[in-house]
Design an enzyme around this catalytic site. Structure first.
Site, PDB file in Angstrom:
ATOM      1  N   ASP A 283       0.984  -1.231  -0.174  1.00  0.00           N
ATOM      2  CA  ASP A 283      -0.317   0.184   0.056  1.00  0.00           C
ATOM      3  C   ASP A 283       0.702   1.452  -0.387  1.00  0.00           C
ATOM      4  O   ASP A 283       1.763   1.058   0.806  1.00  0.00           O
ATOM      5  CB  ASP A 283      -1.065  -0.035   1.552  1.00  0.00           C
ATOM      6  CG  ASP A 283      -2.196   1.339   0.979  1.00  0.00           C
ATOM      7  OD1 ASP A 283      -3.135   1.446   0.517  1.00  0.00           O
ATOM      8  OD2 ASP A 283      -1.795   2.185   2.192  1.00  0.00           O
TER       9      ASP A 283
ATOM     10  N   GLU B  20      14.663 -15.580  -0.354  1.00  0.00           N
ATOM     11  CA  GLU B  20      14.561 -16.509   0.681  1.00  0.00           C
ATOM     12  C   GLU B  20      13.501 -17.882   0.096  1.00  0.00           C
ATOM     13  O   GLU B  20      13.641 -19.270   0.968  1.00  0.00           O
ATOM     14  CB  GLU B  20      14.541 -16.507   1.843  1.00  0.00           C
ATOM     15  CG  GLU B  20      16.136 -15.183   2.456  1.00  0.00           C
ATOM     16  CD  GLU B  20      16.610 -14.913   3.855  1.00  0.00           C
ATOM     17  OE1 GLU B  20      15.229 -15.536   4.894  1.00  0.00           O
ATOM     18  OE2 GLU B  20      16.722 -13.799   3.692  1.00  0.00           O
TER      19      GLU B  20
END
Length: 583
Positions: free
Chosen positions: A231, A283
């Protein structure tokens, strides 16, 4: 492959071509994905309290899979006082009880994955709720404390500090600053809130804020989400010294105030934040994504957000705002593809979301329609719903023929209009209150969905009245009412999303078909699919070719050469022979 090499400059049937974008061969599901936005409180209510919930999303997830979308993006569902429909977060690692529990969230993700859908969640890192434990700690700790440094507190101007620290305005109207009372009862410092006063901005110059949001990212990645829509991603870092700004509150360019100079948006230090987030996502594997809600202009600046080590996608607000202005639309499509191709990123396309008047309503005006975010009330000029719905179908068919990713907002597949007859006492957007009703706000596009025409509340829920009232027209547009009608808006969406996938248009190319780019029509070739939209008042005769999909019945077919005329407010997909294509 270069743009110049992927296609010859002319096609026997499409005519002269201007190549813009070559086929996309890069890895990444998101590069061509259609992502469906779910606004949880308005999707489906299963417990009868008038507010949508995770049980409702889970129950209707097969309907979304049937649409042939790739992923679901959820607007905020975190624990919140709900002053701004959940964009005021009090706990980023919990579910608000109105939607269910963390277990309900996990069940919803499992059902989505079972159906082959990914789940993306909204992240709100610019601001939180004034009820968040960190902000409450900042209020209690006093000026100069580490707790207060988590947010942007400043002393006021003037002899008694009675004036705000600068002239910045809130997106929702009024000042972007609110003064607090200190723990000892005296008038105190001011805190910055680019949105409502209940939404204090974090201080991203503080490394403790970075660490907290990296923890939040990992919390949701560990629960199996496929990424984050970030956002107001362009707003986290503010310019040093917080200089005055005389331009628009939203940072868009205006006379004398180019958007790139807005001190509360687009600061260089933002990019290091998103590089760190990108490393965290990697990751967890190569398929987790970040999408920026970054309303920056001019459009080439958008490329700064989607460089290879930053965001994967960014929303294309210029496209959303272009409407049916054909020269503007062509320019934005061209500039989007060329700018993002330069950094190896896909473009995205969108026509509606939870912050703007639905495009089925916007396109129902002879003029440009209401200002985004202002809403429409019963005293305003009223749109032509049928005209708006027909134009919306044409615009959607045009958009979904473009290469790149696409976002669709819940209910647009039903051709839903905005809710207009919302009584003042039921309006909940803070914009309405902060402007004294001068701006109605975004409630109209957030009205709960109709599922079953003959049931209470059009099948949204069988208990309390929905949190916002549904227009009378919603019953006839309910999903079950449209499901069996081959010519319905819903079945158009099903056909075009299915065809988009089968034809692999999201991975395709784009060349403007110059013969069909006129004052009243716009056309491009994607592979061997010619997409033509006619917004003029007269029919447009098109070349021979197999009609793959159209927004409504063509006005006439030729008996021998399969030529036909495309009516006003229609779009068509034609498969035509093209020489010189590759890949």
């Amino acid at each position: 492959m270069s743009v110049d090499s992927f296609l010859h400059s002319a096609s026997p049937l499409a005519g002269a071509l201007t190549p813009i974008h070559a086929p996309d061969k890069a890895h990444g599901w998101w590069r061509s994905a259609v992502i469906y936005q779910v606004y949880p409180r308005s999707f489906r209510d299963m417990n009868g309290d008038g507010i949508g919930d995770f049980a409702g999303i889970t129950a209707e997830m097969p309907q979304l899979a049937e649409l042939d979308v790739d992923a679901v993006w959820l607007s905020p569902f975190y624990r919140s006082p709900q002053r701004d429909a959940g964009y005021d977060v009090s706990d980023y690692c919990d579910v608000d009880p109105i939607f269910g529990t963390l277990g309900d969230f996990d069940g919803m993700v499992a059902e989505a994955n079972r159906l082959g859908l990914r789940v993306i969640v909204d992240l709100v890192p610019n601001h939180c709720s004034d009820q968040h434990r960190d902000f409450q700690a900042a209020l209690a700790a006093g000026p100069g404390s580490p707790e207060r440094d988590m947010f942007i507190f400043r002393d006021g101007q003037g002899a008694e500090g009675n004036e705000p620290p600068n002239n910045w305005e809130s997106h929702f109207g009024g000042s972007a600053w609110t003064r607090i009372t200190e723990p000892d009862g005296t008038p105190g410092q001011w805190y910055l809130h680019l949105f409502d006063s209940s939404q204090p901005d974090f201080n991203w110059d503080n490394q403790a804020v970075h660490a907290e949001f990296e923890r939040i990212l990992r919390f949701w990645l560990d629960r199996g989400v496929s990424g984050f829509r970030v956002d107001v991603a362009h707003a986290l870092v503010k310019a040093p010294g917080l200089p005055a700004w005389g331009g628009r509150a939203d940072g868009s360019s205006s006379d004398g105030f180019p958007g790139h100079e807005a001190p509360m948006f687009g600061q260089p230090a933002l990019h290091d934040i998103y590089r760190a987030w990108r490393r965290i996502l990697e990751e967890y594997g190569p398929d987790r994504i970040l999408c920026a809600e970054a309303n920056v202009d001019p459009l080439p600046r958008l490329a700064n957000w989607v460089r290879p080590d930053e965001m994967h996608q960014a929303f294309n607000f210029p496209y959303l705002h272009a409407g049916l202005d054909l020269p503007r639309l062509r320019h934005i499509v061209t500039e989007s593809l060329t700018s993002l191709d330069a950094v190896g990123a896909p473009s995205t396309w969108v026509l509606s979301n939870h912050d703007v008047v639905r495009h089925a309503t916007r396109f129902g005006y002879a003029w440009s329609g209401p200002r985004d975010g202002d809403g429409i009330g019963p005293q305003d000029p009223q749109p032509d719903e049928e005209l708006g719905r027909a134009r919306a179908a044409a615009a959607s068919l045009f958009m979904l023929g473009l290469p790149g990713g696409a976002y669709i907002y819940q209910g647009e597949e039903l051709g839903l209009p905005d809710g207009i007859d919302i009584p003042d006492h039921q309006r909940q957007d803070p914009t309405f209150a902060r402007t004294g009703g001068a701006r109605l706000g975004r409630d109209g596009c957030r009205v709960p969905l109709p599922w079953k025409a003959s049931e209470r509340h059009s099948g949204f829920g069988d208990g309390d009245a929905p949190w916002l009232p549904q227009p009378e027209s919603f019953a006839k547009l309910a999903r079950d009412a449209q499901a069996g009608d081959p010519s319905s808006h819903l079945n158009l969406y099903r056909r075009m999303l299915n065809a988009r996938r089968e034809l692999d248009l999201g991975r395709g190319s784009l060349s403007w078909a110059e013969e069909w780019c006129t004052a009243s029509s716009l056309a491009f070739l994607n592979g061997d699919i010619l997409v033509v939209m006619n917004v003029g008042s007269d029919p447009l005769e098109l070349p021979a070719g197999e009609v793959v999909l159209r927004s409504s019945s063509p006005s006439g077919y030729g008996e021998d050469d399969r030529r036909f005329a495309l009516g006003s407010g229609e779009t068509v997909w034609l498969r035509i022979p093209v020489e010189g294509t590759e890949g």
